[in-house]
Write a protein that holds these residues in place. Structure first.
Motif, PDB file in Angstrom:
ATOM      1  N   PRO A 121     -56.749  49.126  46.903  1.00 11.81           N
ATOM      2  CA  PRO A 121     -55.549  48.346  47.206  1.00 11.81           C
ATOM      3  C   PRO A 121     -55.724  47.544  48.502  1.00 11.81           C
ATOM      4  N   HIS A 122     -55.232  46.323  48.469  1.00 13.38           N
ATOM      5  CA  HIS A 122     -55.273  45.423  49.623  1.00 13.38           C
ATOM      6  C   HIS A 122     -53.914  44.750  49.773  1.00 13.38           C
ATOM      7  N   ARG A 123     -53.615  44.359  50.993  1.00 15.48           N
ATOM      8  CA  ARG A 123     -52.372  43.643  51.283  1.00 15.48           C
ATOM      9  C   ARG A 123     -52.712  42.168  51.531  1.00 15.48           C
ATOM     10  N   ILE A 124     -51.865  41.274  51.015  1.00 17.75           N
ATOM     11  CA  ILE A 124     -52.061  39.840  51.235  1.00 17.75           C
ATOM     12  C   ILE A 124     -51.623  39.525  52.658  1.00 17.75           C
ATOM     13  N   ARG A 125     -52.570  39.052  53.461  1.00 17.01           N
ATOM     14  CA  ARG A 125     -52.298  38.728  54.857  1.00 17.01           C
ATOM     15  C   ARG A 125     -51.953  37.253  55.046  1.00 17.01           C
ATOM     16  N   ALA A 126     -52.557  36.377  54.236  1.00 16.13           N
ATOM     17  CA  ALA A 126     -52.310  34.939  54.337  1.00 16.13           C
ATOM     18  C   ALA A 126     -52.770  34.270  53.054  1.00 16.13           C
ATOM     19  N   ILE A 127     -52.413  33.010  52.917  1.00 14.28           N
ATOM     20  CA  ILE A 127     -52.865  32.203  51.797  1.00 14.28           C
ATOM     21  C   ILE A 127     -53.484  30.944  52.384  1.00 14.28           C
ATOM     22  N   GLU A 128     -54.763  30.726  52.074  1.00 20.77           N
ATOM     23  CA  GLU A 128     -55.486  29.539  52.530  1.00 20.77           C
ATOM     24  C   GLU A 128     -55.814  28.688  51.320  1.00 20.77           C
ATOM     25  N   GLY A 129     -55.051  27.650  51.105  1.00 26.97           N
ATOM     26  CA  GLY A 129     -55.249  26.814  49.923  1.00 26.97           C
ATOM     27  C   GLY A 129     -54.923  27.607  48.679  1.00 26.97           C
ATOM     28  N   SER A 130     -55.931  27.865  47.851  1.00 23.53           N
ATOM     29  CA  SER A 130     -55.715  28.649  46.636  1.00 23.53           C
ATOM     30  C   SER A 130     -56.397  30.009  46.721  1.00 23.53           C
ATOM     31  N   ARG A 131     -56.691  30.450  47.943  1.00 18.63           N
ATOM     32  CA  ARG A 131     -57.330  31.751  48.129  1.00 18.63           C
ATOM     33  C   ARG A 131     -56.394  32.699  48.875  1.00 18.63           C
TER      34      ARG A 131
END
Length: 137
Positions: A121-131
């Motif tokens: 499991p991982h937490r979304i820290r940021a969104i860079e473009g489409s990643r």
């Protein structure tokens, strides 16, 4: 058919194509075609017409792209509703990216905090473009 009419028809075709695609880039090229039509109205030859279409249309495209890049950079990351959500990473590839499924779509994910990221499991820290930028939980 004279040059002016041809340029106005090109402008109309570009505007119609823009309306079908929804991008503003064709509209910027239509502005270049308008410049060429105005050059033809003034009695300029074919070469000045083509140069004015290329310069004005190209400059409009570049300026529009710069404006959209600046607008994307100014979007606060706090507005992304996905930040803080949890995703499951099954495996990482050799480049340090993973394919994860989030909200019914496949995303490319990276984990810059770990040189050798582990599955789980991982937490979304940021969104860079489409990643998605992830951090291990």
């Amino acid at each position: 058919m004279n040059d002016t009419t041809v340029w106005w028809l090109v402008t109309g075709v570009l505007v119609a194509a823009e309306l079908m695609t929804g991008t503003f880039y064709l509209l910027m090229l239509a502005i270049g075609a308008v410049a060429a039509a105005l050059a033809a109205h003034l009695g300029a030859g074919l070469t000045p017409q083509l140069v004015s279409a290329a310069v004005v249309g190209g400059l409009a495209v570049v300026l529009w792209r710069l404006k959209s890049l600046r607008r994307e950079a100014q979007v606060p990351t706090e507005l992304h509703l996905d930040i803080g959500e949890t995703v499951q990473v099954s495996s990482w590839d050799a480049q340090g990216t993973a394919q994860v499924k989030h909200r019914g779509a496949h995303w490319t994910a990276i984990c810059p905090t770990s040189p050798t990221p582990a599955p789980g499991p991982h937490r979304i820290r940021a969104i860079e473009g489409s990643r998605l930028v992830l951090e291990k939980i």
